[in-house]
Scaffold this active site. Structure first.
Site, short mmCIF file in Angstrom:
data_model
loop_
_atom_site.label_atom_id
_atom_site.label_comp_id
_atom_site.label_asym_id
_atom_site.label_seq_id
_atom_site.Cartn_x
_atom_site.Cartn_y
_atom_site.Cartn_z
CB THR A 27 -11.70 65.78 -45.00
OG1 THR A 27 -12.58 65.46 -46.08
CG2 THR A 27 -11.88 67.24 -44.63
N GLY A 77 -20.62 69.18 -55.61
CA GLY A 77 -21.31 68.82 -54.38
C GLY A 77 -22.70 69.39 -54.26
NE ARG A 78 -22.98 74.84 -50.32
CZ ARG A 78 -21.72 75.18 -50.06
NH1 ARG A 78 -20.82 75.22 -51.04
NH2 ARG A 78 -21.34 75.48 -48.82
CE LYS A 93 -13.82 67.45 -50.32
NZ LYS A 93 -14.07 68.35 -49.17
CB SER A 130 -19.99 62.37 -46.91
OG SER A 130 -19.75 62.95 -45.65
CG HIS A 178 -14.91 71.45 -45.57
ND1 HIS A 178 -14.16 70.44 -45.04
CD2 HIS A 178 -16.19 71.15 -45.26
CE1 HIS A 178 -14.94 69.57 -44.42
NE2 HIS A 178 -16.19 69.98 -44.55
NE ARG A 203 -23.60 76.48 -57.27
CZ ARG A 203 -22.73 75.97 -56.40
NH1 ARG A 203 -21.78 75.14 -56.83
NH2 ARG A 203 -22.80 76.26 -55.12
CE1 TYR A 209 -14.04 66.37 -41.85
CE2 TYR A 209 -15.86 64.85 -42.26
CZ TYR A 209 -15.29 66.10 -42.39
OH TYR A 209 -15.96 67.09 -43.07
#
Length: 366
Positions: A158, A309-310, A231, A109, A255, A290, A132
């Protein structure tokens, strides 16, 4: 080997919630406004059923694929997420090592809490850089040059953030993100006090360019020889436009549901975009993954690769580099099992007829 390791992503999320300050957990896990899309990113996968084929020799499962010419042992990629030092003091360096140990591509990122150079030198791996476009184009150009000179293989632009979504947990918590060392000397952060929202919100308002448009893709192509993936695409119209302007790939993303609430769940938008692109460029998807079965469903609907991601951040928060690595390994093992139980010996065999969507069920009633 530790005893009582988490056995799924949900358990890692619970450990991360216990390990992190509320402000930091809310920042990682939260979404925009009512968080409808945040919930639906996950729930939409649950509305897709699998159609397994039996009596297939699945003694050898091959999960390998390729992206932009780079071979991958599985279609799972680490998505760009910012401020990993909120989860663990080693930050993105630990995540990069975890991804490299699994031979997984990582997308770093722009809001990494570790310097581009530090991540690049931490281990040998294929990495992409997420960008960005700032009001000051020189800042974006400098970051691209640094990423390119340190061996990053693609730019992930992005395109869904001309301004920051309303993330109410961050506003309530007056969220303060850690310093972005990659921007030192490029931008000033002296005046980020905000009485009516998060400091992150004010930073975005002061720096992100709301005039961002398709012409900026052309500008980016003019300053780098790296392939550019866009993205933040969730409609067929934008997917076709991305191909027209020369994007090397399209990433179906909302996002992480942190921008526009009530945007479609990404898995629900995926097939529309795959059809619009018609094989011209690879299509990737992120958001809500997940389980390995989620990855299988995305592949069946046409994704070349799936970005996570998470879950990786949950692993990092719970157990550092080892936790991030375990999350990637866990998803790979789940995918391998799901492929075997569906009678798919390779990614190429994960075809559209392996899933039954809501749309399929509705059409069957007509």
């Amino acid at each position: 080997m530790e005893n009582n390791l988490p056995v799924n992503i949900h358990e890692y999320q619970e450990l991360a919630k216990k390990a992190l300050p509320k402000m930091h957990y809310d920042y990682i896990n939260g979404g925009a406004e009512d968080e409808h899309t945040l919930r639906d990113n996950i729930a939409a996968y649950g509305r897709i059923l699998l159609r397994p084929r039996v009596l297939v020799d699945v003694s050898n499962i091959n999960m390998s694929t390729s992206l932009l010419g780079y071979k991958m042992p599985s279609p799972i990629i680490v998505a760009p997420t910012g401020s990993h030092k909120l989860a663990n003091p080693e930050g993105e360096v630990a995540t990069a090592r975890a991804a490299a140990s699994c031979n997984s591509i990582m997308v770093l990122s722009f809001s990494s809490s570790c310097r581009i150079e530090e991540v690049a030198s931490s281990c040998s791996a294929i990495r992409f850089y997420q960008l960005y476009v700032f009001k000051n184009r020189d800042v974006s150009a400098t970051l691209v040059r640094r990423a390119e000179s340190h061996g990053f293989k693609a730019i992930v632009l992005t395109v869904d953030t001309p301004m920051l979504g309303r993330r109410e947990a961050d506003i309530r918590n007056k969220m303060v993100a850690p310093p972005n060392e990659n921007l030192e000397g490029l931008m000033s952060f002296d005046d980020l006090d905000s009485t009516d929202g998060s400091k992150l919100e004010k930073y975005a308002r002061d720096t992100l360019d709301p005039s961002l448009s398709w012409k900026d893709v052309e500008w980016l192509k003019s300053i780098t020889s790296l392939p550019i993936l866009l993205k933040g695409i969730v409609t067929a119209e934008d997917a076709r436009k991305a191909v027209e302007v020369g994007a090397a790939g399209v990433i179906v993303s909302n996002h992480g549901a942190r921008q526009l609430d009530y945007a479609p769940a990404t898995i629900s938008a995926l097939e529309e975009i795959v059809k619009a692109v018609a094989g011209a460029v690879p299509v990737l998807v992120d958001g809500g993954v997940r389980r390995g079965t989620d990855v299988l469903k995305a592949l069946a609907l046409g994704a070349r690769a799936v970005m996570v991601g998470r879950p990786v951040l949950f692993g990092l928060a719970a157990r550092g580099e080892a936790g991030a690595k375990h999350v990637i390994e866990m998803l790979n093992r789940e995918l391998e099992l799901a492929m075997a139980l569906c009678g798919c010996r390779s990614v190429a065999e994960v075809t559209r007829d392996r899933v039954l969507t809501e749309g399929d069920r509705l059409r069957a009633l007509l």
